[in-house]
Design a protein around this motif. Sequence first.
Motif, PDB file in Angstrom:
ATOM      1  N   VAL A  95       0.839  -1.200   0.000  1.00  0.00           N
ATOM      2  CA  VAL A  95       0.000   0.000   0.000  1.00  0.00           C
ATOM      3  C   VAL A  95       0.876   1.253   0.000  1.00  0.00           C
ATOM      4  N   ALA A  96       1.963   1.241   0.756  1.00  0.00           N
ATOM      5  CA  ALA A  96       2.859   2.394   0.789  1.00  0.00           C
ATOM      6  C   ALA A  96       3.504   2.627  -0.574  1.00  0.00           C
ATOM      7  N   ALA A  97       3.951   1.555  -1.227  1.00  0.00           N
ATOM      8  CA  ALA A  97       4.579   1.695  -2.541  1.00  0.00           C
ATOM      9  C   ALA A  97       3.574   2.217  -3.566  1.00  0.00           C
ATOM     10  N   PHE A  98       2.369   1.696  -3.536  1.00  0.00           N
ATOM     11  CA  PHE A  98       1.336   2.158  -4.464  1.00  0.00           C
ATOM     12  C   PHE A  98       0.980   3.619  -4.188  1.00  0.00           C
ATOM     13  N   SER A  99       0.887   3.985  -2.917  1.00  0.00           N
ATOM     14  CA  SER A  99       0.540   5.367  -2.556  1.00  0.00           C
ATOM     15  C   SER A  99       1.598   6.348  -3.021  1.00  0.00           C
ATOM     16  N   VAL A 100       2.855   5.982  -2.909  1.00  0.00           N
ATOM     17  CA  VAL A 100       3.935   6.861  -3.357  1.00  0.00           C
ATOM     18  C   VAL A 100       3.819   7.100  -4.861  1.00  0.00           C
ATOM     19  N   ARG A 101       3.511   6.069  -5.613  1.00  0.00           N
ATOM     20  CA  ARG A 101       3.383   6.217  -7.065  1.00  0.00           C
ATOM     21  C   ARG A 101       2.174   7.074  -7.447  1.00  0.00           C
ATOM     22  N   VAL A 102       1.069   6.863  -6.778  1.00  0.00           N
ATOM     23  CA  VAL A 102      -0.130   7.646  -7.079  1.00  0.00           C
ATOM     24  C   VAL A 102       0.074   9.111  -6.692  1.00  0.00           C
ATOM     25  N   GLY A 104       2.878  10.623  -6.589  1.00  0.00           N
ATOM     26  CA  GLY A 104       3.809  11.164  -7.574  1.00  0.00           C
ATOM     27  C   GLY A 104       3.109  11.584  -8.849  1.00  0.00           C
ATOM     28  N   LEU A 105       2.123  10.804  -9.282  1.00  0.00           N
ATOM     29  CA  LEU A 105       1.348  11.183 -10.466  1.00  0.00           C
ATOM     30  C   LEU A 105       0.578  12.478 -10.240  1.00  0.00           C
ATOM     31  N   PHE A 106      -0.069  12.586  -9.090  1.00  0.00           N
ATOM     32  CA  PHE A 106      -0.819  13.810  -8.790  1.00  0.00           C
ATOM     33  C   PHE A 106       0.105  15.009  -8.641  1.00  0.00           C
ATOM     34  N   ALA A 107       1.239  14.814  -7.968  1.00  0.00           N
ATOM     35  CA  ALA A 107       2.187  15.916  -7.792  1.00  0.00           C
ATOM     36  C   ALA A 107       2.775  16.329  -9.137  1.00  0.00           C
ATOM     37  N   LYS A 139       3.311  20.274 -13.434  1.00  0.00           N
ATOM     38  CA  LYS A 139       3.277  20.576 -14.865  1.00  0.00           C
ATOM     39  C   LYS A 139       2.333  21.723 -15.193  1.00  0.00           C
ATOM     40  N   SER A 140       1.281  21.863 -14.424  1.00  0.00           N
ATOM     41  CA  SER A 140       0.319  22.930 -14.700  1.00  0.00           C
ATOM     42  C   SER A 140       0.611  24.206 -13.908  1.00  0.00           C
ATOM     43  N   SER A 141       1.697  24.220 -13.140  1.00  0.00           N
ATOM     44  CA  SER A 141       2.014  25.406 -12.350  1.00  0.00           C
ATOM     45  C   SER A 141       2.797  26.418 -13.188  1.00  0.00           C
ATOM     46  N   ARG A 142       3.024  27.588 -12.624  1.00  0.00           N
ATOM     47  CA  ARG A 142       3.722  28.642 -13.355  1.00  0.00           C
ATOM     48  C   ARG A 142       5.230  28.460 -13.343  1.00  0.00           C
TER      49      ARG A 142
END
Length: 98
Positions: free
Chosen positions: A14-21, A23-26, A31-34
């Motif tokens: 669960v920790a490994a999956f959470s880090v990847r998810v 990372g995708l959101f971050a 990418k959409s920031s200034r």
Amino acid sequence: MTFSYWMLIVTLAVAAFSVRVLGLFAGDAIKSSRVSWMLDDLPGLIVVSLVASSLAGQPIGTWIAAAVALAVAYCTNHVILTMCIGVTVYGVLIWSGV
């Protein structure tokens, strides 16, 4: 296997999956920031910092081979040729005792 081992495995999964998810959101948020324009040069800066830290404390032959490889990379923009010439120059310099 005991229950505690299974709980450890599930927790780590669960920790490994959470880090990847996360990372995708971050990554999407960055990418959409200034300040996303700064990320365009990040891979090159990482490579330069790795090379610079590996050259620290090396003998002069290593520095000469690195300078020749840098010149080849600048002139040709060809990764394989740069590596081959850099390794060849390094080998010749080490063989000749520099």
